[in-house]
Design an enzyme around this catalytic site. Structure first.
Site, short mmCIF file in Angstrom:
data_model
loop_
_atom_site.label_atom_id
_atom_site.label_comp_id
_atom_site.label_asym_id
_atom_site.label_seq_id
_atom_site.Cartn_x
_atom_site.Cartn_y
_atom_site.Cartn_z
N TRP A 140 -4.96 -8.08 3.86
CA TRP A 140 -4.14 -9.19 3.39
C TRP A 140 -3.99 -10.21 4.50
CZ3 TRP A 140 -2.40 -4.18 4.10
CH2 TRP A 140 -1.57 -3.97 5.21
N SER A 155 0.85 -1.19 0.00
CA SER A 155 0.00 0.00 0.00
C SER A 155 0.89 1.24 0.00
CB SER A 155 -0.89 0.02 1.24
OG SER A 155 -1.81 -1.05 1.21
N ASP A 160 -8.88 -2.81 2.58
CA ASP A 160 -7.66 -3.19 1.85
C ASP A 160 -6.89 -4.08 2.81
OD1 ASP A 160 -5.42 -3.44 0.33
OD2 ASP A 160 -4.85 -1.33 0.35
N CYS A 205 -7.73 -1.32 6.96
CA CYS A 205 -6.53 -1.81 6.25
C CYS A 205 -5.68 -2.62 7.21
CB CYS A 205 -5.73 -0.65 5.68
SG CYS A 205 -4.30 -1.19 4.71
#
Length: 679
Positions: free
Chosen positions: A678, A460, A676, A631
């Site tokens: 992961w 990012s 966003d 995020c």
């Protein structure tokens, strides 16, 4: 302006100028028209000149080729095939699975071909039934927020917007996803359903692979039920033969150096030396690293703030976008593979696809050296998949080692359990396998064929182009850990980047990069209030958001409430960008909510603070139509935060669970709830 218009214009000017234009006007007009004429003639010359020869690997797009080149039906008929396996792949796994299915088809009298939907005229699916016993299989990954991969985007949109008659088409779908993400395998699920709606016949139930667990096990479990179903559907029987055919043939250059030699380029030869835009995944920009500084304090853990120079690249980015970095593998690991395979790593070689109909002529840019292939093109640190172990077992001189490798490659419960323990749990990569199986001596070219491609790493972007138009910032934790076998593993990209520290007296270090656009965006109106939840390096995109809002405020814009929830272990160790954030808070731009999990007896995380500040959250997202951003970790943090948000919507919005879920879904549709994450 064409030639006739240009000619007419020059004829009319002198006559008109006598009464209307001065001498200066005439000169200026003449120069202008002369320039236009020169540009036009030069353009025509360029069309007539044969372009200089340039070398590249196969393009990913066939838009410039004739329609016959992207006719997969013609290719199937010309080569006597009836099985086509399409893949939608972002990291290479779906492509690998597609290759394995196409290869195994021979065992079932279905000669197969792998196909990239981006390179095919997918409308031809309506004609696949013209080939006897034809079958289309789709290995499709879901990417981002339930999106198709880049190479499957056009096909996905064609299915969504078209109404083709696919009756007579036989198909099966295997999806690749990750259960920690909300839109788990959404692409495969949609394609499977849509193909049936358009009249196609499902030969076998859809398979769903979960990359958070063991996607290899999911795939082989599905595959071993898929083939019997195919046999039953077509009334055919397996030949019973094991398929270990090589896909590529080897050519080594012993006494000569080829005209072209790839040294780490992604596509175009010398692209990293002779840089020319546009820059993308096939043509990365070789960026200078201007700053690489440590963000953590007083701890062995390391978090880097890195600034990449993009001046002159014509690359543009927005806050929330991702920076992709192409790393290289550790030299020590590369040398070990050379040692374990008794190979000269500086030998120049090429691998040529034995399938002349395939658009993929080489597995990676060729010719090159084994050293370059292992350094730049092949992933040597991931856990090897079962098909790799199966093929490597043939090169084991020791019977016990051979049986162990074959067992791990099998689908028996014992084999699966052994693979799960010895490869996955013990976290062995190909170097560890060769180290622990000393009798396994595969030819290095076969190993290069089997290993997956080394993929770019995405980060990012932690800066705003409003403040930093010529640099891109990222924030990355250096990955290092000890495996259960006592080995010290290091992250490929972060370890490589950690060593790239600029010094005043030397040329800055470089890294190949490109920008990947994202849907993670600030509201279009600066007065819209926002809440950002980003513990650890999840703070990265929000640093860019905050910079952008600060810039807007300095320009006199009305900036809405800007609230940040940040968490880390200890304030004195890993509170990254502390000085910046505190300064923004002092200036009245930012409201900070901080969770330091280990600074007190009981652990405090961002979701606990959200729950505590329920009134604030509902005021912003419920009463003032604000935006909520998350995020970071997809496995624990993101679901925990979502659950808290759901509870607050129910409590403060006076809704039941179903209404709160619908409210949150509407926020997602309106781009007011964005993640966003992961794993």
């Amino acid at each position: 302006m064409d030639e006739a218009e240009a000619s007419l214009g020059t004829q009319q000017i002198p006559e008109a100028s006598e009464s209307l234009f001065s001498t200066v006007d005439i000169i200026l007009l003449t120069l202008l028209l002369g320039g236009i004429a020169w540009w036009y003639l030069n353009k025509q010359k360029k069309k007539d000149v044969t372009p200089q020869r340039s070398y590249s690997i196969q393009p990913t797009s066939m838009s410039l080729q004739t329609s016959s080149d992207n006719s997969f039906i013609k290719k199937l008929k010309a080569s006597g095939r009836s099985l086509v396996v399409f893949y939608g792949s972002q990291t290479g796994t779906a492509e690998e699975f597609a290759g394995r299915l196409a290869k195994e088809g021979v065992r079932y009298h279905l000669k197969g071909m792998v196909a990239d939907p981006e390179e095919c005229d997918m409308e031809e699916l309506v004609n696949l039934k013209s080939i006897p016993n034809s079958l289309a299989v789709f290995c499709l990954a879901t990417y981002g927020e339930g999106d198709p991969t880049d190479n499957a985007m056009e096909f996905y949109e064609w299915l969504q917007n078209g109404d083709a008659d696919l009756s007579g088409l036989n198909y099966a779908v295997f999806g690749l996803g990750n259960k920690t993400y909300e839109h788990y395998n959404q692409v495969a699920i949609y394609v499977d359903k849509r193909l049936e709606e358009l009249g196609a016949t499902r030969v076998f139930d859809m398979g769903l692979g979960d990359d958070d667990a063991n996607i290899e096990d999911d795939f082989i479990t599905w595959k071993d039920k898929f083939w019997p179903a195919v046999c039953e559907h077509y009334g055919i029987e397996s030949t019973g033969e094991d398929v270990t055919m090589r896909q590529y043939r080897l050519q080594e250059f012993k006494d000569e150096t080829p005209d072209k030699l790839y040294t780490g380029e992604m596509a175009r030869l010398h692209s990293l030396k002779n840089q020319r835009p546009p820059f993308d995944a096939k043509n990365p920009f070789l960026s200078k690293i201007r700053i690489n500084r440590e963000l953590h304090k007083g701890t062995e853990r390391s978090c880097m703030h890195i600034e990449f120079d993009i001046e002159g690249s014509k690359m543009r980015y927005d806050s929330g976008d991702h920076l992709a970095v192409y790393p290289i593998n550790d030299k020590e690991l590369v040398d070990k593979i050379g040692k374990f395979t008794d190979s000269d790593l500086d030998t120049i070689f090429t691998l040529i696809n034995t399938d002349e109909e395939s658009s993929k002529k080489h597995p990676f840019p060729c010719p090159t050296t084994y050293r370059t292939a292992l350094t730049h093109y092949l992933d040597i640190t991931m856990n090897p998949r079962t098909h790799v172990l199966k093929e490597l077992s043939e090169y084991c001189g020791d019977a016990a080692e051979k049986e162990k490798m074959k067992l791990m490659a099998s689908t028996s419960p014992e084999g699966k359990a052994l693979y799960q323990q010895w490869i996955i749990a013990d976290n062995r990569n190909i170097v560890h396998v060769l180290e622990d199986m000393p009798s396994c001596k595969p030819p290095l070219d076969h190993l290069c064929e089997l290993l997956p491609r080394l993929q770019p790493r995405y980060y990012s972007i932690s800066s705003s182009p409003k403040l930093y138009p010529n640099t891109v910032h990222i924030t990355a934790v250096v990955v290092e850990y000890t495996t259960p076998t006592g080995r010290h593993n290091k992250g490929v990209a972060t370890t490589w980047l950690a060593a790239k520290k600029p010094t005043p007296d030397e040329e800055p270090p470089t890294a190949p990069i490109f920008i990947r656009k994202s849907q993670f965006r600030l509201p279009t109106k600066s007065q819209t209030p926002i809440i950002m939840v980003g513990p650890g390096t999840g703070l990265a995109p929000f640093r860019g958001f905050i910079q952008e809002r600060s810039h807007g405020k300095e320009e006199g814009k009305v900036v809405g409430e800007t609230v940040l929830y940040f968490g880390c272990r200890k304030r004195c160790e890993d509170f990254i960008y502390e000085e910046e954030l505190v300064e923004y808070e002092k200036n009245g731009l930012l409201t900070l909510h901080l969770a330091f999990s280990r600074d007190q007896a009981h652990k405090v995380y961002v979701q606990h603070l959200l729950e505590k500040n329920a009134e604030e959250l509902w005021r912003i997202i419920g009463e003032n139509n604000g935006h909520l951003y998350i995020c970071g970790d997809a496995k624990s943090m993101a679901p925990d935060v979502r659950n808290v948000v759901m509870k607050i919507i129910q409590d403060k919005g006076q809704m039941n669970e179903q209404q709160a879920s619908a409210y949150l879904k509407k926020m997602e549709t309106q781009k007011r709830y964005s993640a966003d994450v992961w794993s």
